[in-house]
Design an enzyme around this catalytic site. Sequence first.
Site, short mmCIF file in Angstrom:
data_model
loop_
_atom_site.label_atom_id
_atom_site.label_comp_id
_atom_site.label_asym_id
_atom_site.label_seq_id
_atom_site.Cartn_x
_atom_site.Cartn_y
_atom_site.Cartn_z
CE LYS A 192 -1.96 3.00 2.00
NZ LYS A 192 -1.73 4.41 1.60
CD GLU A 267 12.93 0.89 10.02
OE1 GLU A 267 13.34 1.88 10.66
OE2 GLU A 267 13.56 -0.18 9.96
CB CYS A 301 12.89 8.88 8.72
SG CYS A 301 13.89 7.74 7.78
CD GLU A 398 9.84 12.99 11.63
OE1 GLU A 398 8.68 12.56 11.79
OE2 GLU A 398 10.76 12.33 11.13
#
Length: 496
Positions: A192, A267, A301, A398
């Site tokens: 997906k 992750e 990331c 973040e």
Amino acid sequence: MIDKASQTTRDAIAAGFPLLIGGRETPGHAGRTMASTDPATGEVIAEFALGDAEDVGEAVAAAKAAFHGPWSRLSNMQRADLLRSLSRKIAENAVLLAELEVLDNGMPRMLADQIVGNCVHLFEYYAGWAERIEGTTTEAPPHVLAQGEALTYTLREPVGVVGLIVPWNVPLSMACLKLAPALAAGCTTVLKPAEETPLSAVVLGRLIKEAGFPDGVVNVVNGLGAEAGAALVAHPDLSKIAFTGSTEVGKMIARECTDSLKKVSLELGGKSPVVVFPDVDLAKAIPGVAMATFFLQGQNCMAGTRIFVHRDIYEPLLAGLAEFTANMQMGHGLEAGTMLGPLVSAKQQQRVMEYVEDGKSCGARLIVGGEAWQGPGNFVRPTIFADVDPSMRIVREEIFGPVMAVQPFDTDDLDEIAAMANDSPYGLSGSVWTRDLSNAHRMVSRIRSGHVSINCHGAVASNIPFGGYKQSGWGREFGREGMDLYLETKAVTVAL
Ligand code: NAD
């Protein structure tokens, strides 16, 4: 800008972006579509099929049939051959895949080429691990041995049908780094992709078919996270979800999988520290530190976005970073020389600009950037804030955009520096910059992150395990550890 792409890419766009289920191309049972746009221009690239829970159900059924059918009858060596054949297909279609990544995600072409090259290597690399799947032998338990000769051995077997959910920041790479070990292990999959970047996965799915994989081994269902993604997570026939994305959605998936005890690897986000000591080689550290933040426009990331600099070199490093950043060429990824592209969407641009305004209003010193680029596209100028303090949102959260937060330190005490570097809920990456390698290694051992580099940043590759401490995730992708995510161990005892 589509007219700047090669004829092959324009032909692929014209061929459309259906769902790929059980070896068939389908518009999905409801026939819904969504537009994918070029984030540098706002131009619609293509409409793609939008799958829902029913399509996910069909895809899982196809993956289940393949798992128990033709795929299970292939040997490890035969699967390795298929992975190598796919690696060659990706290499043959490198221009197409790279151009699609640039158009769909906005990344510079230079980077897209590198990423496609990494994907070619990834399938080669995991073909090698498919050939090396092996168990162990050990002594049988005493009560069995008491009855006569016996032995115990272990088998490594595929986890089963796995759902792979990936984000938009490096779409092809994210899909390949899950598919390669999953297929090497013998799992079957439903992929997906993110709704912002649906295109390259469909082309990859077609290449998987051309490479000779049996139907249903890889199914590609584009769709919304809350619909297709959630349906995949909830499906009872999946043995595992491998997810890359935000910590928020990762936590939701982990909670959702608790009831069925589906295996989960995650992750997730990061806010990685970069520690610069006063003896550093500034000529190397300046571009290195700048790219630690600005690589992929900071939509990365492992971005090093909290920069800790010894007071002795604080101002010279800031001056160097400002000069380097001001000279980075921003523009469409297909234009020669582009180092920085747009952010993936207007929503992401707005989110990043909110952080930039927050940084300005809470008193951080703006060194460079601090504004969106006027004109079409979701551009944000690379931004450096200095004199930040650890309570500011631009330091704690973040941002996933080109925003660097720099602060000085005065101490030589490594534990004190580490306490600052580790003051984050995340623990994904990080780097240490110094000529003193003893100090560098001492510092590395104090940083609570899954991936730390010395005098470079974000050194990822097929063979190097990658993943997070703390709220940056569960499990390791890449390398030998990447295989473990998709393999079960079965112990067998034989009374002879
Ligand atoms: P996101 O979590 O919003 O989406 C990621 C994927 O999850 C998409 O495919 C999305 O459709 C799907 N999704 C969303 N809601 C879902 C739900 N309820 N159920 C199932 N699936 C759902 O993340 P994003 O904004 O696309 O990506 C940015 C985030 O990804 C950042 O936080 C970044 O740090 C993280 N990321 C981590 C790594 C890593 O390796 N650790 C790599 C890249 C990105």
